[in-house]
Design a protein around this motif. Structure first.
Motif, PDB file in Angstrom:
ATOM      1  N   LEU A  55       2.133   2.855  -5.269  1.00 13.06           N
ATOM      2  CA  LEU A  55       1.705   2.315  -3.976  1.00 13.06           C
ATOM      3  C   LEU A  55       0.932   3.357  -3.179  1.00 13.06           C
ATOM      4  O   LEU A  55      -0.082   3.038  -2.539  1.00 13.06           O
ATOM      5  N   GLU A  56       1.366   4.602  -3.232  1.00 13.07           N
ATOM      6  CA  GLU A  56       0.647   5.667  -2.528  1.00 13.07           C
ATOM      7  C   GLU A  56      -0.786   5.785  -3.045  1.00 13.07           C
ATOM      8  O   GLU A  56      -1.743   5.923  -2.264  1.00 13.07           O
ATOM      9  N   GLN A  57      -0.941   5.749  -4.365  1.00 11.83           N
ATOM     10  CA  GLN A  57      -2.277   5.825  -4.958  1.00 11.83           C
ATOM     11  C   GLN A  57      -3.106   4.607  -4.587  1.00 11.83           C
ATOM     12  O   GLN A  57      -4.311   4.715  -4.328  1.00 11.83           O
ATOM     13  N   PHE A  58      -2.454   3.448  -4.563  1.00 11.23           N
ATOM     14  CA  PHE A  58      -3.135   2.211  -4.204  1.00 11.23           C
ATOM     15  C   PHE A  58      -3.630   2.271  -2.760  1.00 11.23           C
ATOM     16  O   PHE A  58      -4.784   1.928  -2.477  1.00 11.23           O
ATOM     17  N   TYR A  59      -2.766   2.690  -1.846  1.00  2.85           N
ATOM     18  CA  TYR A  59      -3.148   2.782  -0.434  1.00  2.85           C
ATOM     19  C   TYR A  59      -4.299   3.770  -0.248  1.00  2.85           C
ATOM     20  O   TYR A  59      -5.227   3.516   0.533  1.00  2.85           O
TER      21      TYR A  59
ATOM     22  N   LEU B 281      -5.886   2.471   3.013  1.00  2.00           N
ATOM     23  CA  LEU B 281      -4.903   1.783   3.847  1.00  2.00           C
ATOM     24  C   LEU B 281      -4.006   2.850   4.463  1.00  2.00           C
ATOM     25  O   LEU B 281      -2.946   3.194   3.935  1.00  2.00           O
ATOM     26  N   THR B 282      -4.433   3.388   5.588  1.00  2.00           N
ATOM     27  CA  THR B 282      -3.806   4.577   6.165  1.00  2.00           C
ATOM     28  C   THR B 282      -2.739   4.277   7.209  1.00  2.00           C
ATOM     29  O   THR B 282      -2.171   5.197   7.796  1.00  2.00           O
ATOM     30  N   SER B 283      -2.473   3.017   7.435  1.00  2.59           N
ATOM     31  CA  SER B 283      -1.436   2.667   8.400  1.00  2.59           C
ATOM     32  C   SER B 283      -0.730   1.399   7.942  1.00  2.59           C
ATOM     33  O   SER B 283      -1.245   0.644   7.111  1.00  2.59           O
ATOM     34  N   GLU B 284       0.456   1.181   8.492  1.00  6.14           N
ATOM     35  CA  GLU B 284       1.222  -0.018   8.139  1.00  6.14           C
ATOM     36  C   GLU B 284       0.452  -1.272   8.538  1.00  6.14           C
ATOM     37  O   GLU B 284       0.498  -2.290   7.837  1.00  6.14           O
ATOM     38  N   GLN B 285      -0.255  -1.200   9.660  1.00  3.42           N
ATOM     39  CA  GLN B 285      -1.024  -2.362  10.102  1.00  3.42           C
ATOM     40  C   GLN B 285      -2.149  -2.683   9.119  1.00  3.42           C
ATOM     41  O   GLN B 285      -2.398  -3.844   8.798  1.00  3.42           O
ATOM     42  N   LYS B 286      -2.827  -1.660   8.627  1.00  6.09           N
ATOM     43  CA  LYS B 286      -3.887  -1.882   7.647  1.00  6.09           C
ATOM     44  C   LYS B 286      -3.335  -2.496   6.363  1.00  6.09           C
ATOM     45  O   LYS B 286      -3.966  -3.362   5.750  1.00  6.09           O
ATOM     46  N   ILE B 287      -2.159  -2.045   5.980  1.00  6.00           N
ATOM     47  CA  ILE B 287      -1.521  -2.595   4.771  1.00  6.00           C
ATOM     48  C   ILE B 287      -1.207  -4.065   4.975  1.00  6.00           C
ATOM     49  O   ILE B 287      -1.491  -4.904   4.106  1.00  6.00           O
ATOM     50  N   GLN B 288      -0.628  -4.411   6.116  1.00  9.66           N
ATOM     51  CA  GLN B 288      -0.293  -5.805   6.399  1.00  9.66           C
ATOM     52  C   GLN B 288      -1.543  -6.677   6.469  1.00  9.66           C
ATOM     53  O   GLN B 288      -1.563  -7.798   5.961  1.00  9.66           O
TER      54      GLN B 288
ATOM     55  N   TRP C 262      -4.380  -6.135   4.979  1.00  8.35           N
ATOM     56  CA  TRP C 262      -4.935  -6.263   3.619  1.00  8.35           C
ATOM     57  C   TRP C 262      -4.160  -7.319   2.836  1.00  8.35           C
ATOM     58  O   TRP C 262      -4.755  -8.154   2.155  1.00  8.35           O
ATOM     59  N   CYS C 263      -2.842  -7.280   2.925  1.00  6.48           N
ATOM     60  CA  CYS C 263      -2.010  -8.270   2.230  1.00  6.48           C
ATOM     61  C   CYS C 263      -2.269  -9.671   2.754  1.00  6.48           C
ATOM     62  O   CYS C 263      -2.329 -10.634   1.979  1.00  6.48           O
ATOM     63  N   SER C 264      -2.425  -9.791   4.055  1.00  2.00           N
ATOM     64  CA  SER C 264      -2.705 -11.110   4.643  1.00  2.00           C
ATOM     65  C   SER C 264      -4.055 -11.632   4.190  1.00  2.00           C
ATOM     66  O   SER C 264      -4.217 -12.822   3.896  1.00  2.00           O
ATOM     67  N   ARG C 265      -5.024 -10.745   4.111  1.00  2.76           N
ATOM     68  CA  ARG C 265      -6.375 -11.147   3.691  1.00  2.76           C
ATOM     69  C   ARG C 265      -6.370 -11.733   2.293  1.00  2.76           C
ATOM     70  O   ARG C 265      -7.070 -12.705   2.002  1.00  2.76           O
ATOM     71  N   TYR C 266      -5.549 -11.143   1.405  1.00  6.40           N
ATOM     72  CA  TYR C 266      -5.527 -11.600   0.011  1.00  6.40           C
ATOM     73  C   TYR C 266      -4.281 -12.405  -0.332  1.00  6.40           C
ATOM     74  O   TYR C 266      -4.004 -12.672  -1.505  1.00  6.40           O
ATOM     75  N   CYS C 267      -3.547 -12.786   0.714  1.00  2.00           N
ATOM     76  CA  CYS C 267      -2.383 -13.673   0.551  1.00  2.00           C
ATOM     77  C   CYS C 267      -1.364 -13.112  -0.434  1.00  2.00           C
ATOM     78  O   CYS C 267      -0.859 -13.815  -1.324  1.00  2.00           O
ATOM     79  N   LEU C 268      -1.049 -11.836  -0.279  1.00  2.00           N
ATOM     80  CA  LEU C 268      -0.105 -11.187  -1.179  1.00  2.00           C
ATOM     81  C   LEU C 268       1.196 -10.869  -0.447  1.00  2.00           C
ATOM     82  O   LEU C 268       1.197 -10.384   0.682  1.00  2.00           O
ATOM     83  N   THR C 269       2.318 -11.153  -1.100  1.00  2.29           N
ATOM     84  CA  THR C 269       3.610 -10.723  -0.592  1.00  2.29           C
ATOM     85  C   THR C 269       3.816  -9.259  -0.985  1.00  2.29           C
ATOM     86  O   THR C 269       3.063  -8.699  -1.789  1.00  2.29           O
ATOM     87  N   GLN C 270       4.863  -8.646  -0.444  1.00  8.20           N
ATOM     88  CA  GLN C 270       5.157  -7.254  -0.797  1.00  8.20           C
ATOM     89  C   GLN C 270       5.452  -7.139  -2.287  1.00  8.20           C
ATOM     90  O   GLN C 270       5.029  -6.188  -2.943  1.00  8.20           O
ATOM     91  N   GLU C 271       6.162  -8.116  -2.828  1.00  9.60           N
ATOM     92  CA  GLU C 271       6.479  -8.097  -4.257  1.00  9.60           C
ATOM     93  C   GLU C 271       5.208  -8.182  -5.100  1.00  9.60           C
ATOM     94  O   GLU C 271       5.047  -7.454  -6.094  1.00  9.60           O
ATOM     95  N   GLN C 272       4.314  -9.067  -4.717  1.00  7.94           N
ATOM     96  CA  GLN C 272       3.045  -9.199  -5.447  1.00  7.94           C
ATOM     97  C   GLN C 272       2.205  -7.932  -5.332  1.00  7.94           C
ATOM     98  O   GLN C 272       1.537  -7.528  -6.290  1.00  7.94           O
ATOM     99  N   LEU C 273       2.231  -7.308  -4.161  1.00 10.09           N
ATOM    100  CA  LEU C 273       1.496  -6.064  -3.963  1.00 10.09           C
ATOM    101  C   LEU C 273       2.026  -4.975  -4.893  1.00 10.09           C
ATOM    102  O   LEU C 273       1.245  -4.240  -5.515  1.00 10.09           O
ATOM    103  N   GLU C 274       3.336  -4.883  -5.012  1.00 11.06           N
ATOM    104  CA  GLU C 274       3.931  -3.878  -5.888  1.00 11.06           C
ATOM    105  C   GLU C 274       3.575  -4.140  -7.348  1.00 11.06           C
ATOM    106  O   GLU C 274       3.298  -3.205  -8.101  1.00 11.06           O
ATOM    107  N   LEU C 275       3.567  -5.404  -7.750  1.00 14.34           N
ATOM    108  CA  LEU C 275       3.177  -5.736  -9.119  1.00 14.34           C
ATOM    109  C   LEU C 275       1.712  -5.374  -9.365  1.00 14.34           C
ATOM    110  O   LEU C 275       1.346  -4.882 -10.438  1.00 14.34           O
ATOM    111  N   PHE C 276       0.886  -5.630  -8.376  1.00 12.09           N
ATOM    112  CA  PHE C 276      -0.530  -5.303  -8.466  1.00 12.09           C
ATOM    113  C   PHE C 276      -0.720  -3.794  -8.607  1.00 12.09           C
ATOM    114  O   PHE C 276      -1.476  -3.304  -9.464  1.00 12.09           O
ATOM    115  N   ALA C 277      -0.026  -3.037  -7.768  1.00 12.79           N
ATOM    116  CA  ALA C 277      -0.187  -1.583  -7.750  1.00 12.79           C
ATOM    117  C   ALA C 277       0.351  -0.925  -9.018  1.00 12.79           C
ATOM    118  O   ALA C 277      -0.169   0.111  -9.456  1.00 12.79           O
ATOM    119  N   THR C 278       1.374  -1.501  -9.611  1.00 11.81           N
ATOM    120  CA  THR C 278       1.998  -0.896 -10.797  1.00 11.81           C
ATOM    121  C   THR C 278       1.486  -1.496 -12.102  1.00 11.81           C
ATOM    122  O   THR C 278       1.992  -1.147 -13.166  1.00 11.81           O
TER     123      THR C 278
END
Length: 251
Positions: free
Chosen positions: A61-65, A70-77, A79-95
Motif C-alpha cells: 500500500l505504501e508503494q501504491f500510494y 496519494l499523500t494524505s488520507e483524504q486523497k486516498i479516500q 481516489w477510492c471513491s473515484r474508482y468505486c473501490l472498497t478498502q479490501e479491493q484497494l488492498e487486493l489491487f495493491a498486492t
C-alpha cells in the motif's frame, strides 16, 4: 435479450468472471478489451487463494500510494471513491503483483533446481568465431591464411563471410546452446576452445569455426526468476487453450 456476459470455466472448474452487467459489455467490445479482461481474470482466479501478511500488505500500500501520489488520507479516500473501490479491493489491487509472484513460487518454486539441472546445457552459452562461404576452395584458402598467420580471423570474416557475422569480424555470441540448432550446437561442443577448425560442410555453406569461450549457466536468482516466468507463461497458455472458441477469438 442478453443481460450479462458469462465467462466460462478456465481454472480448477471455477469461472473466471461470473457475470458482468450488460451496460459494460458494449464498452468492452467496442474498445477490444474483452481479451484483456479474459487474460487478467484467468490470473485473478489463480491468485484468489493467495494471501499476504499484514506487513506485506502495508508495504504494498505504501508503494501504491507513492506511485499515485496519494499523500494524505483524504486523497486516498477520494481516489477510492473515484474508482468505486472498497478498502479490501484497494488492498487486493495493491498486492496483486506480489500475489502473482507468490503463486509462481508456490506452484513451481520447488522444482526449479531440478528443471535447471535437467536442461542446464540449453542454458550454457558459447562465444565463437565463424566464417561462411559457399566455395570449398575459398574456405580452404582462408583456413590456410589464418593458420599461417597471414591474416587474422576477424579480417577474413569481414571480407569473405556471407552472414551477419561479417559485421562483427566473425564473432557470434554469447548465445545459449538451446537457441542454436541441435546439430550446430553439438558441433560447437565438440570443438576445442581457441583452435581454428578446418572447413567443414554445414548445410549449403563451408564453415570455418573457432570456439572462443564457453560460459556455464548458473542457478542464481536471475535464473530462478526466468524459470518461474517460463513456467507461468506455459501455464497461462494452457488456461487460454481451455477457453471456448468464441473466447479464444477475443484473445
Amino acid at each position: 435479450m442478453t443481460t450479462a456476459l458469462q465467462i466460462g470455466d478456465v481454472y480448477d472448474g471455477h469461472s473466471c468472471i461470473s457475470v458482468l452487467p450488460k451496460e459494460i459489455i458494449p464498452f468492452l467490445a467496442s474498445y477490444n478489451l474483452i481479451g484483456q479482461l479474459l487474460s487478467q481474470s484467468i490470473i485473478e482466479s489463480a491468485i484468489a487463494p493467495i494471501t499476504c501478511t499484514q506487513a506485506e500488505t502495508s508495504h504494498a500500500l505504501e508503494q501504491f500510494y507513492q506511485h499515485w501520489d496519494l499523500t494524505s488520507e483524504q486523497k486516498i479516500q477520494d481516489w477510492c471513491s473515484r474508482y468505486c473501490l472498497t478498502q479490501e479491493q484497494l488492498e487486493l489491487f495493491a498486492t496483486r503483483k506480489l500475489r502473482v509472484e507468490k503463486f509462481k513460487q508456490i506452484t513451481w518454486g520447488h522444482q526449479l533446481e531440478s528443471h535447471f539441472l535437467k536442461y542446464k546445457r540449453h542454458f550454457d552459452q558459447v562465444i565463437y568465431s565463424l566464417i561462411r562461404t559457399e566455395n570449398r576452395e575459398t574456405a580452404n584458402e582462408l583456413f590456410f591464411r589464418i593458420t599461417e598467420g597471414e591474416q587474422s580471423f576477424a579480417e577474413l570474416a569481414r571480407e569473405y563471410s556471407r552472414g551477419r557475422e561479417a559485421d562483427t569480424g566473425g564473432i557470434v555470441g554469447p548465445v545459449e546452446l538451446g537457441t542454436i540448432t541441435p546439430n550446430f550446437a553439438q558441433l560447437l561442443c565438440t570443438r576445442q576452445v581457441g583452435i581454428v577448425q578446418p572447413p567443414i560442410l554445414f548445410g549449403e555453406s563451408w564453415v570455418i569455426l573457432r570456439v572462443e569461450k564457453f560460459i556455464t549457466a548458473q542457478f542464481d536468482n536471475f535464473m530462478r526468476q526466468r524459470l518461474l516466468q517460463g513456467n507461468f507463461e506455459t501455464w497461462f497458455q494452457q488456461q487460454v487453450n481451455q477457453l471456448s472458441p468464441e473466447e479464444k477469438t477475443w484473445m
